[in-house]
Enzyme design. Sequence first.
Site, PDB file in Angstrom:
ATOM      1  N   SER A   1       4.991   9.253   0.209  1.00 20.72           N
ATOM      2  CA  SER A   1       3.669   9.282  -0.431  1.00 20.72           C
ATOM      3  C   SER A   1       2.635   8.720   0.526  1.00 20.72           C
ATOM      4  CB  SER A   1       3.681   8.459  -1.718  1.00 20.72           C
ATOM      5  OG  SER A   1       2.359   8.278  -2.190  1.00 20.72           O
TER       6      SER A   1
ATOM      7  N   HIS B   1       3.996  13.906  -0.089  1.00 19.03           N
ATOM      8  CA  HIS B   1       3.550  13.670  -1.468  1.00 19.03           C
ATOM      9  C   HIS B   1       2.109  13.180  -1.435  1.00 19.03           C
ATOM     10  CE1 HIS B   1       4.384  13.146  -5.743  1.00 19.03           C
ATOM     11  NE2 HIS B   1       3.665  12.029  -5.686  1.00 19.03           N
TER      12      HIS B   1
ATOM     13  N   ASP C   1      -0.991  11.918  -3.616  1.00 22.14           N
ATOM     14  CA  ASP C   1      -1.395  11.343  -4.899  1.00 22.14           C
ATOM     15  C   ASP C   1      -2.900  11.443  -5.101  1.00 22.14           C
ATOM     16  OD1 ASP C   1       1.065  10.284  -6.100  1.00 22.14           O
ATOM     17  OD2 ASP C   1       1.144   9.018  -4.315  1.00 22.14           O
TER      18      ASP C   1
ATOM     19  N   MET D   1      -5.896  10.455  -7.664  1.00 22.56           N
ATOM     20  CA  MET D   1      -6.284   9.613  -8.799  1.00 22.56           C
ATOM     21  C   MET D   1      -7.795   9.636  -8.966  1.00 22.56           C
ATOM     22  SD  MET D   1      -3.821   6.336  -8.062  1.00 22.56           S
ATOM     23  CE  MET D   1      -2.150   6.556  -7.426  1.00 22.56           C
TER      24      MET D   1
ATOM     25  N   HIS E   1       0.237  15.590  -6.612  1.00 27.30           N
ATOM     26  CA  HIS E   1       0.439  14.976  -7.928  1.00 27.30           C
ATOM     27  C   HIS E   1      -0.927  14.607  -8.485  1.00 27.30           C
ATOM     28  CE1 HIS E   1       2.018  11.166 -10.228  1.00 27.30           C
ATOM     29  NE2 HIS E   1       1.533  12.083 -11.037  1.00 27.30           N
TER      30      HIS E   1
ATOM     31  N   MET F   1      -3.259  13.013 -10.943  1.00 26.73           N
ATOM     32  CA  MET F   1      -3.458  11.994 -11.979  1.00 26.73           C
ATOM     33  C   MET F   1      -4.940  12.007 -12.332  1.00 26.73           C
ATOM     34  SD  MET F   1      -0.930   9.120 -10.347  1.00 26.73           S
ATOM     35  CE  MET F   1      -0.988   9.866  -8.693  1.00 26.73           C
TER      36      MET F   1
ATOM     37  N   MET G   1       8.076   9.409 -13.574  1.00 25.67           N
ATOM     38  CA  MET G   1       7.464   8.205 -13.025  1.00 25.67           C
ATOM     39  C   MET G   1       8.316   6.998 -13.390  1.00 25.67           C
ATOM     40  SD  MET G   1       4.822   9.194 -11.354  1.00 25.67           S
ATOM     41  CE  MET G   1       4.121   7.562 -11.026  1.00 25.67           C
TER      42      MET G   1
ATOM     43  N   ASP H   1       9.402   9.003  -8.811  1.00 23.84           N
ATOM     44  CA  ASP H   1       8.293   8.387  -8.079  1.00 23.84           C
ATOM     45  C   ASP H   1       8.058   6.980  -8.615  1.00 23.84           C
ATOM     46  OD1 ASP H   1       5.975   7.658  -6.780  1.00 23.84           O
ATOM     47  OD2 ASP H   1       4.778   9.348  -7.478  1.00 23.84           O
TER      48      ASP H   1
END
Length: 225
Positions: free
Chosen positions: A7, A32, A34, A36, A65, A67, A136, A174
């Site tokens: 990540s 990966h 992320d 957010m 991913h 979020m 998660m 994760d």
Amino acid sequence: MYRIAPSILSANFAKLGQEITDVIDSGADIIHFDVMDNHYVPNLTIGPLVCEAIRPLTDAMIDVHLMVEPVDRIVPDFAKAGANIISFHPEASAHIDRTVSLIKDQGCLAGLVFNPATPLHYLDHVLDKLDLVLIMSVNPGFGGQKFIPEALNKLKAVRQRIDESGREIMLEIDGGVKTDNIAEIARAGADTFVAGSAIFHAGQDSDPHRYDTIVSALRTELDKV
């Protein structure tokens, strides 16, 4: 086949391109990514422009991913930026089936993400369309958190569902993945392992590609399964 997915949330952003090149050259499989939004989760990270910037640096799959809430608006932007996999949380979509279809229509693999307290019943009507299920093992929002052991039971339940479906679906974990627990996680059914601080905080200047030692250590533990 086990896949290691560093990540980049834990990477050194001052030299992100080099970090990505080094970690893939060290033997990792997937990047990966992320995302957010300081709305769905209490943190703000990176967007499609960063994904677009790193896309030319590697042939490895970029696993985005999301979020964010709402999720549908941003999906086409990440597909255009070069994402290979786009996963999202069911709580962030008004119509889960529609979001899955949107991701696949954009030419990406589709994943559904389950927080520690999110029930698995969301899989009941979309498992036949998914390419990835992400469990998660921490509450999303920040790197460096401790693994929540209950995630192992959730992995076992999802692994059973996937096996019974007869489909090739990646089962990703994760949060808090380290050398001392990755084998146990694999035995619970995971085949794809996101690791952030465990990899990027373990870089060694003496390694040819900086992360050779830690990636090799993770592989050694997986070989024990």
